[in-house]
Design an enzyme around this catalytic site. Structure first.
Site, PDB file in Angstrom:
ATOM      1  N   ARG A  10      10.644  -0.108   7.584  1.00 44.33           N
ATOM      2  CA  ARG A  10      11.272   1.390   7.400  1.00 44.33           C
ATOM      3  C   ARG A  10      12.217   1.953   8.434  1.00 44.33           C
ATOM      4  NH1 ARG A  10       7.088   5.998   8.983  1.00 44.33           N
ATOM      5  NH2 ARG A  10       5.840   4.808  10.550  1.00 44.33           N
ATOM      6  N   GLU A  58      10.311  13.746  -6.674  1.00 41.96           N
ATOM      7  CA  GLU A  58      11.111  12.712  -6.754  1.00 41.96           C
ATOM      8  C   GLU A  58      11.743  12.490  -8.061  1.00 41.96           C
ATOM      9  OE1 GLU A  58       7.528  12.732  -4.109  1.00 41.96           O
ATOM     10  OE2 GLU A  58       7.642  13.191  -6.007  1.00 41.96           O
ATOM     11  N   PHE A  83       5.942   6.885  -5.167  1.00 33.66           N
ATOM     12  CA  PHE A  83       6.569   7.937  -5.896  1.00 33.66           C
ATOM     13  C   PHE A  83       8.063   7.018  -6.472  1.00 33.66           C
ATOM     14  CE2 PHE A  83       4.618  10.176  -2.135  1.00 33.66           C
ATOM     15  CZ  PHE A  83       3.368  10.278  -2.883  1.00 33.66           C
ATOM     16  N   HIS A 109       6.982   2.365   2.485  1.00 40.86           N
ATOM     17  CA  HIS A 109       5.455   2.427   2.584  1.00 40.86           C
ATOM     18  C   HIS A 109       4.927   1.700   1.311  1.00 40.86           C
ATOM     19  CE1 HIS A 109       6.253   5.540   5.343  1.00 40.86           C
ATOM     20  NE2 HIS A 109       4.960   5.732   5.748  1.00 40.86           N
ATOM     21  N   ASP A 117      -4.086   5.834   4.466  1.00 37.56           N
ATOM     22  CA  ASP A 117      -3.436   6.749   3.313  1.00 37.56           C
ATOM     23  C   ASP A 117      -4.236   6.514   2.066  1.00 37.56           C
ATOM     24  OD1 ASP A 117      -1.938   8.138   4.957  1.00 37.56           O
ATOM     25  OD2 ASP A 117       0.011   7.356   4.145  1.00 37.56           O
ATOM     26  N   ARG A 167       5.480   0.261   6.247  1.00 42.20           N
ATOM     27  CA  ARG A 167       5.053   1.100   7.350  1.00 42.20           C
ATOM     28  C   ARG A 167       4.622   0.312   8.641  1.00 42.20           C
ATOM     29  NH1 ARG A 167      -0.043   5.095   7.059  1.00 42.20           N
ATOM     30  NH2 ARG A 167       0.306   6.161   8.842  1.00 42.20           N
TER      31      ARG A 167
END
Length: 312
Positions: A10, A58, A83, A109, A117, A167
């Site tokens: 990322r 999004e 998303f 991610h 998460d 990530r």
């Protein structure tokens, strides 16, 4: 022995966007209130007039990206994979895929390495969702060098591209003078005659480690980095299957519909051989440290090695 450099892809994405922005004035970057997490914030700092924060919306961002592409801009739409591929699927399909617009989707991610998460954010379905959209290129780089090369290649490609970035910091494995990136072309990282291991993303490095453990027992595994899931390098996949007689796929994605699915579809029609798919086995992830999750779900070097031993 010096420590292997590790960089999250990322971060590579954010840095590559800045370099791309310096060379091409038609590059614009959109994010959904996640500039710090997706690392598009570095582009925002360098080119504030070419960065649009669309807020936590999004689906709307996807439509804005489509609109910008129709005016000649090259938008990089950025948010978490969950998303980008999940929440905005209908907009990606109908607003980008159907009209074949030149939109690049930077999905960060991805996979269970999102860690704490938890399951709601650990997207292990995105390859399958994006691969089924006609004309969509789907890619997942293995390290910093490959991620930067992918961003450049995505810009040069005319049409929609889905890029998955991670990530977790991963080892830099492509730091060599002969490295060459090309969309749709796999890279042979290790030669072998007993089986072929096909991997992508953060699973490439541990697959190489697993191959070394197998070699210590006299089992020589060919290791291929298939960074582009669609279009798949069918020529290389078929040739390797015929050469070694057995294939193992490794991905940080569901074993349904991703790299393993693409390889199985190809081989079923062209070169049927025994195949073992290593990935997320039709379950949701869970909250926990990324390294611990990769170990629990068998995607570390030891887990990959054990799965291959059972397969053989």
């Amino acid at each position: 022995m010096s420590e292997v450099k590790k960089i999250a892809t990322r971060a590579s994405y954010g840095n590559a966007l800045v370099e791309l922005g310096k060379k091409h004035e038609n590059v614009v970057v959109l994010d959904a209130d996640l500039a710090a997490a997706t690392q598009t914030g570095v582009f925002k700092k360098e080119f504030p007039e070419r960065h649009i924060d669309c807020g936590i919306a999004e689906c709307n961002m996807t439509g804005i990206g489509a609109g910008l592409a129709s005016t000649g801009k090259v938008p990089f739409v950025s948010t978490f994979a969950m998303f980008a591929a999940g929440r905005a699927f209908e907009q990606v399909r109908n607003s980008i895929g159907y009209p074949k617009l030149n939109v690049k989707i930077g999905a960060t991610h991805g996979g269970i390495s999102v860690g704490e998460d938890g399951a709601t954010h650990q997207c292990c379905e995105d390859f399958a969702l994006m691969r089924v959209i006609p004309g969509m290129v789907v890619a997942c780089p293995s390290d910093d060098i490959e991620a930067k090369a992918l961003v450049e290649a995505a810009y040069e490609h005319q049409g929609p591209v889905y890029m998955r970035f991670g990530r977790l910091a991963v080892p830099v494995i492509n730091d060599r003078p002969d490295y060459k990136f090309e969309l749709g072309k796999g890279i042979v990282l290790r030669e072998g005659k007993d089986l072929t291991i096909i991997a992508n993303g953060l699973c490439v490095a541990p697959s190489l480690e697993a191959a070394e453990k197998l070699a210590a027992e006299g089992i020589e595994a060919k290791v291929i980095n298939i960074h582009t899931i669609k279009p798949l390098d069918e020529e290389l996949v078929i040739a390797s299957a015929k050469e070694t007689g057995k294939v193992v796929t490794v991905e940080e994605h569901s074993v349904i519909g991703g790299l393993g699915g693409a390889v199985c579809e190809c081989l079923a029609e062209n070169a049927p051989v025994p195949v073992k798919r290593i990935g997320i086995n039709d379950v949701f992830g869970e909250s926990g440290p990324a390294a611990a999750l990769l170990e629990k779900y068998g995607l570390d070097a030891e887990g990959i090695y054990k799965s291959i031993k059972e397969f053989l």
